[in-house]
Design a protein around this motif. Structure first.
Motif, PDB file in Angstrom:
ATOM      1  N   VAL A 142       0.868  -1.092  -0.143  1.00  0.00           N
ATOM      2  CA  VAL A 142      -0.100  -0.013   0.058  1.00  0.00           C
ATOM      3  C   VAL A 142       0.912   1.220   0.076  1.00  0.00           C
ATOM      4  O   VAL A 142       1.965   1.313   0.842  1.00  0.00           O
ATOM      5  N   GLN A 143       0.491   2.137  -0.863  1.00  0.00           N
ATOM      6  CA  GLN A 143       1.343   3.597  -1.011  1.00  0.00           C
ATOM      7  C   GLN A 143       0.363   4.664  -0.768  1.00  0.00           C
ATOM      8  O   GLN A 143      -0.683   4.548  -1.269  1.00  0.00           O
ATOM      9  N   VAL A 144       0.672   5.621   0.082  1.00  0.00           N
ATOM     10  CA  VAL A 144       0.010   6.753   0.426  1.00  0.00           C
ATOM     11  C   VAL A 144       0.549   8.042  -0.005  1.00  0.00           C
ATOM     12  O   VAL A 144       1.633   8.206   0.407  1.00  0.00           O
ATOM     13  N   PRO A 145      -0.154   8.731  -0.747  1.00  0.00           N
ATOM     14  CA  PRO A 145       0.709  10.026  -1.362  1.00  0.00           C
ATOM     15  C   PRO A 145       1.139  10.924  -0.071  1.00  0.00           C
ATOM     16  O   PRO A 145       0.255  10.968   0.945  1.00  0.00           O
ATOM     17  N   ALA A 146       2.023  11.950  -0.435  1.00  0.00           N
ATOM     18  CA  ALA A 146       2.350  12.906   0.603  1.00  0.00           C
ATOM     19  C   ALA A 146       1.302  13.453   1.333  1.00  0.00           C
ATOM     20  O   ALA A 146       1.183  14.009   2.317  1.00  0.00           O
ATOM     21  N   ALA A 147       0.455  14.071   0.474  1.00  0.00           N
ATOM     22  CA  ALA A 147      -0.813  14.920   0.775  1.00  0.00           C
ATOM     23  C   ALA A 147      -1.614  14.399   1.816  1.00  0.00           C
ATOM     24  O   ALA A 147      -2.162  14.954   2.666  1.00  0.00           O
ATOM     25  N   LEU A 148      -1.713  13.027   2.079  1.00  0.00           N
ATOM     26  CA  LEU A 148      -2.695  12.314   3.024  1.00  0.00           C
ATOM     27  C   LEU A 148      -1.757  11.803   4.348  1.00  0.00           C
ATOM     28  O   LEU A 148      -2.436  11.537   4.869  1.00  0.00           O
ATOM     29  N   VAL A 149      -0.486  12.056   4.188  1.00  0.00           N
ATOM     30  CA  VAL A 149       0.262  11.974   5.470  1.00  0.00           C
ATOM     31  C   VAL A 149      -0.010  12.749   6.491  1.00  0.00           C
ATOM     32  O   VAL A 149       0.746  13.988   6.327  1.00  0.00           O
ATOM     33  N   GLN A 150      -0.682  12.461   7.508  1.00  0.00           N
ATOM     34  CA  GLN A 150      -0.892  13.385   8.603  1.00  0.00           C
ATOM     35  C   GLN A 150      -0.678  12.465   9.983  1.00  0.00           C
ATOM     36  O   GLN A 150      -1.738  11.441  10.178  1.00  0.00           O
ATOM     37  N   PRO A 151       0.178  12.707  10.799  1.00  0.00           N
ATOM     38  CA  PRO A 151       0.445  11.747  11.909  1.00  0.00           C
ATOM     39  C   PRO A 151      -0.790  11.753  12.683  1.00  0.00           C
ATOM     40  O   PRO A 151      -1.564  12.697  13.182  1.00  0.00           O
ATOM     41  N   GLY A 152      -1.320  10.234  13.144  1.00  0.00           N
ATOM     42  CA  GLY A 152      -2.394  10.031  14.097  1.00  0.00           C
ATOM     43  C   GLY A 152      -3.796  10.148  13.099  1.00  0.00           C
ATOM     44  O   GLY A 152      -4.643   9.800  13.756  1.00  0.00           O
ATOM     45  N   GLN A 153      -3.726  10.340  11.848  1.00  0.00           N
ATOM     46  CA  GLN A 153      -4.927  10.340  11.164  1.00  0.00           C
ATOM     47  C   GLN A 153      -5.233   9.088  10.252  1.00  0.00           C
ATOM     48  O   GLN A 153      -4.076   8.423   9.630  1.00  0.00           O
ATOM     49  N   SER A 154      -6.518   8.664   9.973  1.00  0.00           N
ATOM     50  CA  SER A 154      -6.796   7.614   9.277  1.00  0.00           C
ATOM     51  C   SER A 154      -6.528   7.846   7.718  1.00  0.00           C
ATOM     52  O   SER A 154      -6.894   9.189   7.286  1.00  0.00           O
ATOM     53  N   VAL A 155      -5.945   7.036   6.934  1.00  0.00           N
ATOM     54  CA  VAL A 155      -5.710   7.338   5.559  1.00  0.00           C
ATOM     55  C   VAL A 155      -6.638   6.662   4.564  1.00  0.00           C
ATOM     56  O   VAL A 155      -6.977   6.916   3.408  1.00  0.00           O
ATOM     57  N   GLY A 156      -7.316   5.485   5.099  1.00  0.00           N
ATOM     58  CA  GLY A 156      -8.361   4.788   4.330  1.00  0.00           C
ATOM     59  C   GLY A 156      -8.153   3.390   4.480  1.00  0.00           C
ATOM     60  O   GLY A 156      -7.772   2.832   5.475  1.00  0.00           O
ATOM     61  N   SER A 157      -8.780   2.497   3.664  1.00  0.00           N
ATOM     62  CA  SER A 157      -8.389   1.468   3.828  1.00  0.00           C
ATOM     63  C   SER A 157      -8.119   0.319   2.620  1.00  0.00           C
ATOM     64  O   SER A 157      -8.220   0.842   1.477  1.00  0.00           O
ATOM     65  N   VAL A 158      -7.801  -0.911   2.618  1.00  0.00           N
ATOM     66  CA  VAL A 158      -7.450  -1.917   1.601  1.00  0.00           C
ATOM     67  C   VAL A 158      -8.098  -3.074   2.013  1.00  0.00           C
ATOM     68  O   VAL A 158      -8.251  -3.587   2.910  1.00  0.00           O
ATOM     69  N   VAL A 159      -8.977  -3.593   0.740  1.00  0.00           N
ATOM     70  CA  VAL A 159     -10.016  -4.697   0.583  1.00  0.00           C
ATOM     71  C   VAL A 159      -9.386  -5.768  -0.069  1.00  0.00           C
ATOM     72  O   VAL A 159      -8.999  -5.669  -1.184  1.00  0.00           O
ATOM     73  N   PHE A 160      -9.371  -7.039   0.654  1.00  0.00           N
ATOM     74  CA  PHE A 160      -8.946  -8.231   0.000  1.00  0.00           C
ATOM     75  C   PHE A 160     -10.162  -9.296  -0.214  1.00  0.00           C
ATOM     76  O   PHE A 160     -10.687  -9.465   0.658  1.00  0.00           O
ATOM     77  N   ASP A 161     -10.226  -9.735  -1.466  1.00  0.00           N
ATOM     78  CA  ASP A 161     -11.038 -10.723  -2.078  1.00  0.00           C
ATOM     79  C   ASP A 161     -10.457 -12.210  -2.448  1.00  0.00           C
ATOM     80  O   ASP A 161      -9.520 -11.837  -3.165  1.00  0.00           O
ATOM     81  N   CYS A 162     -10.682 -13.076  -1.980  1.00  0.00           N
ATOM     82  CA  CYS A 162     -11.166 -13.422  -0.552  1.00  0.00           C
ATOM     83  C   CYS A 162     -10.575 -14.570   0.010  1.00  0.00           C
ATOM     84  O   CYS A 162      -9.908 -15.504  -0.716  1.00  0.00           O
ATOM     85  N   PHE A 163     -10.958 -15.073   1.259  1.00  0.00           N
ATOM     86  CA  PHE A 163     -10.392 -16.280   1.632  1.00  0.00           C
ATOM     87  C   PHE A 163     -11.749 -17.285   1.933  1.00  0.00           C
ATOM     88  O   PHE A 163     -12.840 -16.956   2.244  1.00  0.00           O
ATOM     89  N   GLU A 164     -11.413 -18.388   1.139  1.00  0.00           N
ATOM     90  CA  GLU A 164     -12.630 -19.510   1.016  1.00  0.00           C
ATOM     91  C   GLU A 164     -12.458 -20.034   2.409  1.00  0.00           C
ATOM     92  O   GLU A 164     -11.585 -20.195   3.209  1.00  0.00           O
TER      93      GLU A 164
END
Length: 701
Positions: A142-164
């Motif tokens: 996962v890569q987060v752009p510099a504009a979203l880098v704020q210490p202590g802040q949520s940046v989003g999520s990554v979703v995995f499909d899927c485990f049988e």
């Protein structure tokens, strides 16, 4: 295995519902991330080696929470497997470290260290999945752009499909980064066991829905899953194909479970209990619970399910409020359903009852001995408390509490304290319970009640004898007095029982005052008068026509009369209706019940139903007798006040007062009417415009 996919909700709560699962096509795993982030799924699985926790050199990405969702991965149209989708939420952890020169000199750092602060962040997120007998680990970059880098802040999520995963298994999921900067996240979840069995609830209608192929045969059993005792099946069927089975609302209890299995050799049976937390099921359980007496001193609580409850004995006095718990001296007992329990009693009594409470709320109360020992008795329950050195004290259980027998309280037990103690010592009281700390005694109160009633009957006999003696001495006067009293009662009952509904046309304010004076005077006759002047709020709420219908029906049912008070305006409205013209729009006010009632009054006169239900009246000087339409002369029409005696006699009926008294009442009504009538009789040429006043107004059409 191929299966239809209507899945039972994973969290069977108070209202189980059916969920539809998202369909994924193909065999390949995939990853996607929130807008603004970029992510990549490594090919193949990796080795799960969390490693030790290391210190973050600056801001880093770390997982903060895990979420799962069930989907179905389909290889063909009907060949699908259950699959677990995992969402990992990420946040920035840590801060940039300050340069040493800045800390020593207390000034801003050189521009060179600023470059890393504007750089993007990259992390390798590991997802570890275990569900017996399989285990997998996948790696997400996962890569987060510099504009979203704020210490202590949520940046989003990554979703995995899927485990049988297999049906009914428990899955465990861990997530951490490489290298690992904090303790790994973990999540455990139980997958549903029956993806093709669901419970649907629509109001009071509850159904079991089994969505299987038409050729599939299976067994279905409904049973009560009790903690104590064996399983009690109460419904069993062998079925084929899809089924919708209705359940009776009253049969739903918390321990009602469903067991399903394929009709094959050595098949595995799977069960669910969907109503464990359903409030309706708990209410039904208490309605189905029953208390049963087991002679000589045993009892049992019968219920289909286990209950968390406590029981205690209470004393129910006949007609004297709630049952009073006997705690202390008797203890509360935890209840085990469908198991015989023993009362700590020596004797039974009809006033002893059992109270069963759950979470401090009374649920059941039954007086178990009432059937075998008869109805409740007016006995006094004495509570004996024993102290050291054979020190004993007594109090009587009353609605206000336990009253000491030798006290100055103003209660029945205090007044009879010495007598009750004498009864106790002479053996007239029944001992219900006894131990080292005290005892309970039931003392009969019948003899004290009989003594009181003897005095009452003696007083009544003396009074009756005195009346009889007075009757013998004053026989003629008593007969005359009784005759007059009988006439007055008959006349008063007849008058009070007669209703009168006054209908009039609101020509002007003066005429309304005149009608109001008449209504008030008739109430003093007395009659029960209904007039729209006194029902403005009901008229506004119901409308004039609905109000008239209700009043007319009530008046006719009670044997009363509808009084039509004719005035120039009323005569004009009647002639408009008789000529089929109907009332002009806006010709009467919103509260004019007379105009609204003509649609019902006229048919009664045209069809000959008016005699006995209607009378007419008009005021002397305001209208000529000839002005009243001929149709309405089918009933008596009285000029007022000149024919008030006849008018009152018609209203009060044949059982009214004597003529002399009727004349007195007519004079009272005339005196009440005269001021209002004088105000309406104005000199010619000064009458209000409106619909007109005066004798000649009745001739207008």
């Amino acid at each position: 295995m191929p299966m239809p996919w209507f899945l039972l909700s994973l969290a069977l709560g108070r209202s189980p519902v059916v969920l539809s699962l998202e369909r994924l096509e193909g065999l390949q795993d995939a990853a996607r991330c929130s807008p603004g982030l970029s992510c990549h799924l490594w090919d193949g699985d990796v080795v799960c080696l969390p490693g030790s926790i290391v210190s973050a050199p600056g801001p880093v990405l770390v997982p903060t929470s895990l979420q799962t969702e069930l989907v179905r991965r389909c290889y063909q149209e009907t060949d699908c497997d259950l699959c677990v989708r995992v969402a990992v939420h990420l946040a920035v952890h840590g801060h940039w470290e300050k340069p040493e020169d800045e800390e020593k000199l207390g000034r801003a750092a050189d521009p060179e260290p600023e470059e890393p602060r504007n750089a993007s962040l990259q992390a390798q997120v590991v997802l570890s999945f275990q569900a017996y007998p399989t285990a997998r680990c996948v790696l997400l970059e996962v890569q987060v752009p510099a504009a979203l880098v704020q210490p202590g802040q949520s940046v989003g999520s990554v979703v995995f499909d899927c485990f049988e995963a297999a049906l009914g298994t428990e899955v465990q999921i861990w997530s951490y980064t490489q290298p690992r900067y904090q303790k790994e996240l973990n999540l455990t979840r139980q997958l549903p066991a029956l993806p093709w069995l669901s419970v649907t609830a629509d109001g009071d209608n509850v159904h079991l829905v089994l969505d299987v192929s038409e050729e599939q045969s299976f067994g279905l059993s409904l049973y009560w899953n009790q903690v104590q005792g064996p399983v009690k099946p109460w419904w069993h069927r062998n079925l084929t194909g899809p089924q919708t089975i209705p359940l009776n609302q009253t049969d739903i209890v918390p321990c009602l479970c469903v067991q399903v299995w394929p009709l094959e050799p050595d098949s595995v049976r799977t069960s669910i209990c969907p109503f464990t937390e359903d409030p309706r099921a708990h209410r039904n359980l208490w309605r189905a619970a029953r208390l049963q007496l087991l002679p000589p001193r045993g009892w049992r609580l019968d219920a289909p399910c286990s209950l968390h409850a406590q029981a205690t004995l209470c004393w129910q006095a006949p007609g004297r409020g709630p049952c009073q718990p006997l705690v202390p001296p008797l203890p509360r007992e935890n209840v085990t359903v469908n198991m015989a329990l023993e009362f700590p009693l020596l004797k039974g009594h009809p006033n002893l009852c059992v109270q069963v409470s759950s979470w401090e709320k009374l649920q059941l109360q039954e007086c178990l001995w009432a059937d075998s020992l008869g109805p409740l008795k007016d006995d006094m329950l004495l509570v004996e408390a024993r102290g050291p050195q054979d020190n004993r004290s007594f109090c009587a259980l009353e609605p206000s509490g336990c009253t000491p027998l030798l006290s100055r309280a103003s209660t029945r037990a205090a007044r009879l304290g010495e007598q009750l103690l004498q009864d106790l010592h002479s053996g007239q009281c029944l001992q219900l319970w006894d131990d080292d700390l005290g005892a309970l005694w039931a003392c009969p109160m019948d003899k004290y009640i009989h003594q009181r009633w003897v005095l009452v009957w003696l007083a009544c006999l003396l009074f009756a004898a005195a009346l009889f003696l007075l009757f013998l001495l004053k026989k003629d006067h008593v007969k005359r007095w009784l005759r007059l009293l009988k006439e007055d009662i008959r006349a008063g009952a007849a008058a009070r029982g007669r209703a009168a509904l006054l209908l009039y046309s609101a020509d002007d304010a003066g005429f309304e005052r005149l009608v109001g004076a008449l209504a008030s005077a008739l109430c003093q006759v007395p009659l029960r008068v209904a007039v729209d002047l006194w029902s403005r709020r009901e008229l506004s709420a119901q409308g004039p026509l609905a109000w008239f219908h209700a009043q007319r029906r009530r008046t006719v049912q009670e044997g009363g009369l509808v009084v039509l008070i004719f005035s120039p305006g009323a005569v004009a409205l009647c002639r408009e209706w008789l000529q089929d013209a109907g009332p002009a729009p806006g010709a009467h006010g919103p509260h004019d019940a007379f105009a609204a009632s003509l649609s019902c009054v006229l048919p009664d006169f045209l069809q000959g139903r008016a005699p006995g239900r209607y009378v007419g009246a008009y005021f002397d000087g305001l209208l000529h007798a000839d002005a009243v339409p001929a149709l309405f002369r089918a009933v008596p029409v009285f000029p007022l006040p000149s024919q008030l005696p006849a008018f009152l006699g018609s209203l009060q009926g044949p059982r009214g007062p004597r003529p002399g008294r009727l004349g007195e009442r007519a004079e009272q009504v005339a005196r009440a009417l005269q001021p209002a009538l004088d105000s309406c009789l104005r000199p010619p040429g000064t009458a209000g415009m409106g619909r007109g006043m005066g004798p000649e107004a009745g001739d207008r059409t």
